[in-house]
Design an enzyme around this catalytic site. Structure first.
Site, short mmCIF file in Angstrom:
data_model
loop_
_atom_site.label_atom_id
_atom_site.label_comp_id
_atom_site.label_asym_id
_atom_site.label_seq_id
_atom_site.Cartn_x
_atom_site.Cartn_y
_atom_site.Cartn_z
N ARG A 31 0.82 -1.21 0.00
CA ARG A 31 0.00 0.00 0.00
C ARG A 31 0.86 1.26 0.00
NH1 ARG A 31 -5.17 -1.43 1.97
NH2 ARG A 31 -6.09 -2.52 0.21
N GLU A 43 -0.73 -8.48 -6.73
CA GLU A 43 -2.01 -8.92 -7.29
C GLU A 43 -1.97 -10.40 -7.66
OE1 GLU A 43 -4.62 -7.35 -7.07
OE2 GLU A 43 -3.88 -5.34 -6.65
N GLN A 48 -6.81 -15.58 -5.20
CA GLN A 48 -7.33 -16.77 -4.52
C GLN A 48 -6.51 -17.13 -3.29
OE1 GLN A 48 -10.29 -18.59 -6.05
NE2 GLN A 48 -10.19 -16.40 -6.47
N GLY A 87 0.80 -22.57 -3.95
CA GLY A 87 -0.23 -23.16 -4.79
C GLY A 87 -0.42 -22.43 -6.11
N TYR A 88 -1.22 -23.01 -6.97
CA TYR A 88 -1.47 -22.43 -8.31
C TYR A 88 -0.15 -22.02 -8.96
CZ TYR A 88 -6.51 -22.26 -7.53
OH TYR A 88 -7.82 -22.58 -7.32
N TYR A 126 -9.16 -8.67 -14.23
CA TYR A 126 -9.07 -8.16 -12.86
C TYR A 126 -7.73 -7.49 -12.61
CZ TYR A 126 -7.72 -7.82 -8.13
OH TYR A 126 -7.20 -7.31 -6.99
N ASP A 144 -13.52 -8.53 -8.36
CA ASP A 144 -13.08 -9.82 -7.80
C ASP A 144 -14.17 -10.35 -6.89
OD1 ASP A 144 -12.96 -8.08 -5.70
OD2 ASP A 144 -11.12 -8.90 -4.88
N CYS A 197 -17.58 -6.69 5.10
CA CYS A 197 -18.60 -7.43 4.34
C CYS A 197 -18.09 -8.84 4.05
CB CYS A 197 -18.93 -6.67 3.05
SG CYS A 197 -20.48 -7.19 2.27
N CYS A 204 -22.09 -5.86 9.86
CA CYS A 204 -22.94 -4.84 9.25
C CYS A 204 -23.05 -3.59 10.12
CB CYS A 204 -24.33 -5.41 8.97
SG CYS A 204 -24.31 -6.72 7.72
N CYS A 207 -20.43 -1.23 9.16
CA CYS A 207 -20.27 -0.99 7.72
C CYS A 207 -20.67 0.43 7.34
CB CYS A 207 -21.11 -1.99 6.93
SG CYS A 207 -20.93 -1.81 5.14
N CYS A 213 -27.42 -0.32 2.00
CA CYS A 213 -27.41 -1.73 1.63
C CYS A 213 -28.83 -2.29 1.61
CB CYS A 213 -26.53 -2.51 2.61
SG CYS A 213 -26.38 -4.26 2.21
#
Length: 344
Positions: A31, A43, A48, A87-88, A126, A144, A197, A204, A207, A213
């Site tokens: 950030r 990213e 996932q 993974g992936y 994305y 996403d 969320c 909530c 939020c 909402c």
DNA sequence: AACGCGGGGAA
DNA sequence: TTCCCAGCGTT
């Protein structure tokens, strides 16, 4: 959902979200930068993948490969080593190829245009939207899983998120609330989806969008998002031979198909004359997202130089030892097996 | 348009 | 157990 519900001005929702983000943004290493290389890597790492799970991998990766050039010039196997356990694995292979694409096609400078970013290996709609908006002022929503969840609840929209048109559908929904600062908006949606969320037990009452909402006002937050595709797991049985001799053992590299692309593993068969060296069998159970693996690992201690050498030469196998194995990327269950063997 | 691809954490 | 996560490439 009623289409006329969407015919009014929802921009104030996005502005509330931005105000909330300004005060509540998560303090994450990526950030603090707008370096497109670092944003790109983060990213990919966090596709996932939960932040806590990938944070160390991200930091180690950036430390070893601080820029496009360093990554492009590295060996693929070392890139995979830094991806070990995440993974992936096609992500690591593609990220390496994309770095080389940037070197050859863009003179080493990360492309600024959404369409150019989208051409890079492993980058889809994305990621292209995320990098272009965060680093270059692009205006595309980075849709996403968080977008699906937040938007389906805010608009009480029952569009099936497992539908292949969901990305386009929720992109249009996002455009209704999207303020001018799309980079912060995209990150704000991620933080809201992650911290407030949440899929289960959303907070909530904390939020910033509670008043806007529709699902909340209908007391139907838990009905969204709608997802029809069910997770199906199958059983899979694998068999390996841990063939070792004088502190060394046999490894081979997987193909780039099926699971564990290009990771190292033990041989999957041995010649008949080697079976007398089998000392025992350990069965390992390992759960993947879509598979329950049962892995039989035969411990083969070869005490004959002749049999050992014939086996290596005939099959052109690679040999390593326990120290050398640390320089290779093994699937999780095999890595654990090697570590346990070291203790014995 | 549907499917395969890892691993870990939350409930 | 089941679900989900800063999705993408292949078929």
């Amino acid at each position: 959902m009623e289409k006329n519900f969407r015919n009014s001005d929802f921009l104030h929702v996005g502005n509330k979200l931005l105000a909330w983000y300004k005060e509540n943004a998560r303090d994450l290493p990526f950030r603090k930068t707008k370096d497109p290389y670092k944003i790109w890597i983060c990213e990919i790492v966090f596709q996932q993948t939960r932040i806590n799970q990938g944070l160390n991998h991200y930091n180690n990766f950036i430390k070893r490969f601080p820029d496009v050039k360093t990554l492009a010039e590295a060996e693929e196997n070392e890139v995979l080593l830094y991806w070990k356990g995440l993974g992936y694995y096609s992500r690591a292979i593609n990220i390496h190829k994309a770095a080389q694409q940037i070197m050859t096609g863009h003179n080493g400078a990360f492309p600024a245009q959404y369409e150019d970013i989208l051409q890079l290996k492993g980058i889809g709609k994305y990621t292209a939207a995320a990098v272009s908006s965060i680093c270059f002022g692009g205006k595309m929503p980075a849709v996403d899983g968080n977008f699906y969840r937040v938007l389906s609840r805010v608009f009480a929209d029952d569009f099936d998120v497992s539908n292949s048109r969901a990305f386009t559908y929720f992109s249009e929904l996002a455009a209704l609330i999207m303020p001018d600062n799309v980079g912060d908006f995209n990150q704000a949606m991620m933080d809201l989806g992650s911290e407030i969320c949440k899929p289960k037990n959303p907070l909530c009452d904390e939020c910033p969008l509670e008043d806007d909402c529709l699902a909340f006002s209908l007391d139907k937050v838990s009905d969204f998002p709608v997802k029809t595709k069910k997770v199906k797991t199958e059983d899979l049985h694998l068999k390996y031979y841990f063939v070792h001799h004088n502190g060394q053992f046999v490894v081979q590299q997987r193909k780039d198909d099926f699971i564990w692309k290009k990771l190292f593993e033990f041989p999957v068969s041995i010649p008949e004359e080697m079976e007398e060296f089998i000392k025992g069998l350990k069965t390992v159970h390992h759960k993947l997202t879509h598979k329950n693996l049962t892995i039989d690992i035969y411990n083969v201690e070869v005490t004959s130089d002749t049999v050992w050498n014939d086996f290596i030469i005939k099959n052109e196998y690679l040999i390593t030892d326990f120290n050398g194995s640390q320089d290779k990327s093994f699937p999780k269950p095999l890595e654990t097996y090697i570590q346990n063997s070291l203790k014995d």
